[in-house]
Design an enzyme around this catalytic site. Structure first.
Site, short mmCIF file in Angstrom:
data_model
loop_
_atom_site.label_atom_id
_atom_site.label_comp_id
_atom_site.label_asym_id
_atom_site.label_seq_id
_atom_site.Cartn_x
_atom_site.Cartn_y
_atom_site.Cartn_z
N HIS A 99 2.92 3.11 -8.95
CA HIS A 99 2.79 1.67 -9.20
C HIS A 99 4.06 1.14 -9.89
CE1 HIS A 99 -1.24 1.98 -7.81
NE2 HIS A 99 -1.73 2.56 -8.89
N ASP A 138 0.83 -1.21 0.00
CA ASP A 138 0.00 0.00 0.00
C ASP A 138 0.86 1.26 0.00
OD1 ASP A 138 -2.31 1.48 0.05
OD2 ASP A 138 -2.65 1.26 2.20
N LEU A 159 10.95 -20.56 -4.16
CA LEU A 159 9.92 -19.70 -3.57
C LEU A 159 8.65 -19.82 -4.39
CD1 LEU A 159 9.38 -17.24 -1.50
CD2 LEU A 159 9.73 -15.79 -3.49
C1 FPP Z 1 -1.85 0.12 -3.47
O1 FPP Z 1 -1.44 1.44 -3.52
C2 FPP Z 1 -1.25 -0.66 -4.55
C3 FPP Z 1 -1.93 -1.18 -5.59
C4 FPP Z 1 -3.38 -1.04 -5.77
C5 FPP Z 1 -1.26 -1.91 -6.68
C6 FPP Z 1 -0.04 -2.69 -6.34
C7 FPP Z 1 0.80 -2.79 -7.55
C8 FPP Z 1 2.14 -2.78 -7.58
C9 FPP Z 1 2.97 -2.79 -6.39
C10 FPP Z 1 2.88 -2.73 -8.86
C11 FPP Z 1 2.72 -3.86 -9.75
C12 FPP Z 1 3.00 -5.14 -9.11
C13 FPP Z 1 3.19 -6.25 -9.82
C14 FPP Z 1 3.37 -7.55 -9.12
C15 FPP Z 1 3.24 -6.23 -11.27
P1 FPP Z 1 -2.54 2.60 -3.64
O2 FPP Z 1 -2.65 2.96 -5.08
O3 FPP Z 1 -3.81 2.17 -2.99
O4 FPP Z 1 -1.81 3.73 -2.83
P2 FPP Z 1 -2.49 4.89 -1.97
O5 FPP Z 1 -3.23 4.23 -0.83
O6 FPP Z 1 -1.31 5.69 -1.51
O7 FPP Z 1 -3.40 5.65 -2.91
#
Ligand code: FPP
Length: 247
Positions: free
Chosen positions: A41, A24, A135
């Site tokens: 992201h 997050d 893993l």
């Molecule tokens: C939450 O941050 C994260 C996500 C919804 C997406 C997670 C994706 C990645 C880490 C990148 C891609 C990963 C792979 C495995 C290809 P948020 O957008 O909710 O952040 P915020 O709470 O600060 O708005």
């Protein structure tokens, strides 16, 4: 799954077999830099790499990353496209490295709404990494803990309606066979980044006795060192699974 009656344990050399992560803070990381959310992201992919390396170095057997929730389909289309495209990029660009590292990738969730190109990319990385023994990496995509449970309950109800299962005989293992994690032990440790104290509809059944480590770090800044801190925190915990401390 083996979650019915684990033994109480503690100890500084105990390695969690299964670590789950709620990644997050990508959006906030980008906002802090006045960048589009997509950049957060994208940067988050580096943290995924670091976390896989750290998990292997620590001797973790299973790593489960929450990459995209069912609720995330309600984000603006532009962000959804960006996340799906990152998943494709990840599946293509990391494939050889994952094979070399001995990582077996599984993408778990309701993949029906996923576009064809992304689906093909994730199936290809699953296929290429099938032999990985170092893993097991679960990428939870289009995943919802409640939906997973609801589907399991529906399947059990169907079995009962057919007379194949007596409702009074339903045991945890009957329900667990319908979960995405049917072949896995429950997570020992859950890490959530960005300082939020929430489960957010993640693995609601499987996290029943999981130790939780909240890291204040935003996901794109999460490093091997932070993963190590979470493991050390876990090793200081005493797991009782509802029982009393051993004398
Ligand atoms: C939450 O941050 C994260 C996500 C919804 C997406 C997670 C994706 C990645 C880490 C990148 C891609 C990963 C792979 C495995 C290809 P948020 O957008 O909710 O952040 P915020 O709470 O600060 O708005």
């Amino acid at each position: 799954m083996t979650n019915s009656a684990p033994s109480p344990s503690h100890g500084s050399d105990r390695v969690p077999r299964h670590v789950a992560v709620i990644m997050d803070g990508n959006g906030r990381w980008a906002a802090d830099r006045e960048l589009p959310r997509y950049e957060g992201h994208r940067e988050g992919m580096k943290a995924v790499r670091e976390t896989i390396e750290a998990a292997i170095a620590e001797g973790v057997e299973i790593l489960t990353l929450f990459a995209f929730s069912t609720e995330n389909w309600n984000r603006p289309e532009e962000e959804i496209l960006a996340l799906m495209s990152l998943l494709q990029i990840y599946a293509h660009s990391e494939r050889d490295e994952l094979v070399e590292q001995g990582v077996q990738v599984k993408v778990l969730g309701d993949l029906a709404p996923m576009d064809r190109d992304t689906l093909e990319a994730v199936r290809a990385v699953e296929e290429a990494t099938r032999g990985g023994r170092q893993l097991r990496l679960n990428l939870m995509v289009s995943y919802s803990g409640r939906t997973e449970l609801l589907n399991a309950v529906r399947s059990l109800a169907r079995e009962a309606a057919l007379g194949a299962l007596d409702p009074d005989d339903i045991l945890p293992r009957h329900l667990e066979q319908y979960l995405h994690t049917r072949d896995l032990p429950d997570p020992d440790l859950l890490i959530r980044t960005s300082g939020e104290f929430r489960i957010s509809n993640f693995m609601l059944w499987q996290l029943a006795y999981t130790e939780i480590h909240i890291s204040p770090v935003l996901w794109p800044d999460f490093t091997r060192g932070h993963f190590g801190e979470a493991i050390r925190d876990y090793q200081r915990r005493e797991r009782r699974f509802g029982r009393v401390t051993a004398p």
